[in-house]
Design an enzyme around this catalytic site. Sequence first.
Site, PDB file in Angstrom:
ATOM      1  CD  GLU A 167      -7.538   4.071   1.605  1.00  0.00           C
ATOM      2  OE1 GLU A 167      -6.470   4.661   1.344  1.00  0.00           O
ATOM      3  OE2 GLU A 167      -8.287   4.380   2.553  1.00  0.00           O
ATOM      4  CD  GLU A 205      -0.022   5.256   0.199  1.00  0.00           C
ATOM      5  OE1 GLU A 205      -0.165   6.394   0.686  1.00  0.00           O
ATOM      6  OE2 GLU A 205       0.095   4.224   0.895  1.00  0.00           O
ATOM      7  CG  ASP A 224      -4.079   2.771   0.146  1.00  0.00           C
ATOM      8  OD1 ASP A 224      -5.134   3.158  -0.378  1.00  0.00           O
ATOM      9  OD2 ASP A 224      -3.822   2.923   1.350  1.00  0.00           O
TER      10      ASP A 224
END
Length: 271
Positions: free
Chosen positions: A108, A112, A110
Amino acid sequence: MEFLLVVFSLVLVLATKNANGGGGFSFDEYYYQTFGGNHLTILDQGNEVQLLLDQSTGAGFSSRRDFGSGYFGISMKIPDKNSTGVDTSFYLISVPVGQPVGGVKHYEVDIEFFGTNGNPHVLSTNVFMNDFGGKEQLFHLWFDPTVDFHKWFVDETPIRVWKNMSNWGVGFPAVPMHVEASIWNPNWLGTIDWRQGPFTAHYREFPINGCRYQGSNPRDCFSQNYYWNQPQYSQLSPDQQRKLQEARRNYMFEDYCNDPIKKGQECQFNQ
């Protein structure tokens, strides 16, 4: 292969750019809703979506396909008001499209945005290799991302790099991945003041410049016929490298590479 790819086949480079309008590309062409029911609203004839978070649920969407390489970006406007505890995200994940994360070891990348009770807003990047994360870098943003749409992608100011140093024992997400986005309230971000809600995030500019993964010919996505695999994208330019260092020096307030427990071998390559 010793490349850097935007975002996961060579380099993760995040930045900002004002984006005006939706560009005439429909959400439904590239994405579908994954959860939230009526908390996802399609606007402007498909050129924009709104995700809503309240006490009942958040909302999210996913790309329709898995990709073997690509150049990924989107334009976002995150919740305003006191949004402490709200997480607005845009990320790449290796779990096959439509399959739940639970029980699957995954990769993953990310991006955010953590809610706040005022400026500055916080941008977090993290990388998960075979289910192991803990590679957070946090920045205070130097502008207000709630006022207008901004494009989180390669632009004038790189934010993070993840090089393919697998020959040195550093994990790298050289697997099929797809795009997801969501608004939700993880417990570790703190308690939400629901009197400030509901909270909304908006997304635009949906086209994906990616090589669709084909299990019968996975090497096709490494071809230099795709512009993101060209040699000029294998490293930051001197000017980009300078701006990356300036951003790290002026705005980054937390880096796992400074933690002797979390620090990994990759820290010597990705500065």
